[in-house]
Each structure stands twice: as C-alpha cells, then as structure tokens.
Design an enzyme around this catalytic site. Structure first.
Site, PDB file in Angstrom:
ATOM      1  N   TYR A 160      -1.170  19.605   2.583  1.00  0.00           N
ATOM      2  CA  TYR A 160      -0.499  18.195   2.396  1.00  0.00           C
ATOM      3  C   TYR A 160       0.266  18.200   1.370  1.00  0.00           C
ATOM      4  O   TYR A 160       1.074  17.410   1.292  1.00  0.00           O
ATOM      5  CB  TYR A 160      -1.607  17.329   2.526  1.00  0.00           C
ATOM      6  CG  TYR A 160      -1.411  15.706   3.153  1.00  0.00           C
ATOM      7  CD1 TYR A 160      -0.951  15.663   4.086  1.00  0.00           C
ATOM      8  CD2 TYR A 160      -1.758  14.806   2.093  1.00  0.00           C
ATOM      9  CE1 TYR A 160      -0.344  14.233   4.405  1.00  0.00           C
ATOM     10  CE2 TYR A 160      -1.247  13.415   2.370  1.00  0.00           C
ATOM     11  CZ  TYR A 160      -0.627  13.046   3.642  1.00  0.00           C
ATOM     12  OH  TYR A 160      -0.272  11.897   3.834  1.00  0.00           O
ATOM     13  N   LYS A 167       1.728   9.869  -1.464  1.00  0.00           N
ATOM     14  CA  LYS A 167       0.858   8.916  -1.157  1.00  0.00           C
ATOM     15  C   LYS A 167       0.188   8.175  -2.037  1.00  0.00           C
ATOM     16  O   LYS A 167      -0.348   7.061  -2.430  1.00  0.00           O
ATOM     17  CB  LYS A 167      -0.076   9.450  -0.181  1.00  0.00           C
ATOM     18  CG  LYS A 167       0.629   9.646   1.426  1.00  0.00           C
ATOM     19  CD  LYS A 167       1.065   8.389   2.065  1.00  0.00           C
ATOM     20  CE  LYS A 167       1.653   8.697   3.442  1.00  0.00           C
ATOM     21  NZ  LYS A 167       2.268   7.459   4.010  1.00  0.00           N
TER      22      LYS A 167
END
Length: 258
Positions: A160, A167
C-alpha cells in the site's frame, strides 16, 4: 415514512464504474430521495461512469480535474444553476498518483514526483473541494462531507506504501477541516472500509489473498460488502449523525480492533 435524504442536494466525486464504493453510496442516497450531481475526470477515462450517470437520474455531471483550480468554476456554476446555490452533502472518493512500482517493494523508494502527486490527488484535493464548496454548504441549515480512507493510513499494509501515507494526510486534513467548518454547522468525517475489490484496489499486489485473510480474521468472520459501507456513509451524510464530526468510522467487520 419520509425518506432520510429527501430533498437533500449533494455532489459525489470519484465514481469510476458500477463497482466503485462511491457508486454504491450514490445508489443508497438516491433510494433515500437525494438529488445528486457527479464529477468526472475526463470524457475518455470516465465513459463507464458517464453511462451510469445517464441511466440514474443525475441532476448534473461536470468535468473536474482536482489538480486544475480553473475546473472548479464550472462545478460552482452547476451548483448555482441546479441546486440554487445550496449544498447539503459532499462525498470525496478520489485517490491516485502512484505508479504500480510505488505500490510494491520498499516505501522509501517512491519518487519525489509520485509522492507529491499522490498527496495532491488523494489528500489536498479534499481541502481544495471544501474550500470551493463551503459557501454552498453554509447556505444549507446543516451540511456534511465525507472522504474515504483505509486502515493503511494507521498501520503498515504490504504493497500500500505511499497510498497509506497519503490517506494518513487525508484523514488529518479532514479533522482540521472539521474544526474549521464546525462554526458553520458543516460536519466532516472519514469512512474507512475494509478491503473491497474495486478498480483502484486491483493495483495493490496480493490483494485477493488479503481479502481471504481479512475475512478469516475479522470478529464477524466475513468480507466487507459495499452496501454496508454505503449505509454507513449515508448515516454520516444525514441528520442522524448531527452530533458527529472529525471522526473515522471503520466499516470493516471489526478488523481494526485486532
């Protein structure tokens, strides 16, 4: 029985296709009586989304490149023409920037360009959107905005990488904006779903294996579905959550507590 979102006007940003979490949120809001305008990045990359909008009572559609400040002028005009300048809700479901290589291997190998691009598209865009739309949200008696995040903002998730960092910036931005906009009765919250197979998720290496392991480890022992996420989003966008702002709502069958 009155519908929860009857007569509410809103904008949804980030529908890619009928598998998008943003599209499931839109369907739920439409069922509850909302009036929705949609943005899309460009004609070529958004053909599937534009087809959905045409079939499902879109009040308006508007091209919006979140990296181009001039594009907001057209969106503002659409809101003034179609919603009389009053906006009750905003859904931000936009992420992007990294290359496939940035989602593999070690995070620190990310290029400067892709790091900054990921931050601009995935995090700064939410601030840019609310800066432009806040005057229309102030015109409503009470308004709500949500963004979509993921547990990779708080914990290291394999493959990720830079998206997790982006995020994290998005979530922190949302909390600051919740503080800024609260005086105008505008709420800002974060929905953090468990892993769901979408177009964006398909670029994360080993994602299908992650889905299998996730379902086995959640307290509810099942995968997350988009309907549950859509229901949670509608709760935060409606007056049912009038006392909630600056919060992250996990919709992951309890995975985050383990």
């Amino acid at each position: 029985m009155p519908k929860i979102m009857q007569g509410k006007n809103g904008v949804i940003l980030g529908v890619a296709n009928n598998k998008s979490i943003a599209w499931q949120i839109a369907k739920k809001l439409l069922e509850e009586g909302a009036n929705i305008g949609y943005t899309y990045q460009d004609e070529e990359s958004s053909k599937k989304a534009l087809s959905l909008f045409a079939k499902n009572d879109a009040v308006f559609t508007c091209k919006l490149d979140v990296c181009a400040d001039d594009d907001f002028t057209a969106l503002n005009k659409k809101i003034e023409e179609n919603f009389a300048g009053k906006l009750d809700f905003v859904v931000h479901s936009i992420a992007g920037g990294p290359s496939l290589e940035d989602l593999q291997g070690d995070f620190y190998n990310v290029s400067r360009h892709n790091f900054l691009k990921s931050m601009e598209i995935s995090a700064y865009s939410f601030a840019a959107i609310l800066r432009n739309l806040a005057p229309y949200m102030k015109a409503a008696e009470s308004a709500s905005a949500i963004c979509l995040s993921y547990l990779g903002s708080e914990r290291v998730v394999p493959n990720y990488n830079v998206m997790g960092v982006a995020k994290a910036a998005l979530e922190c931005s949302a909390r600051y904006m919740a503080s800024d906009l609260g005086r105008d009765n505008i709420r800002v919250n974060i929905v953090s779903p468990g892993p769901i197979l979408t177009r964006a998720a398909s670029g994360v290496g080993g994602f299908r294996q992650m889905l299998k392991e996730f379902a086995e480890k959640t307290p509810l022992q099942k995968p997350v579905n988009t309907e549950d996420v859509a229901s949670a989003a509608m709760f935060l966008l409606s007056e049912l959550s009038a006392g909630i702002t600056g919060q992250t709502l996990f919709v992951d069958n309890g995975f985050n507590i383990r």
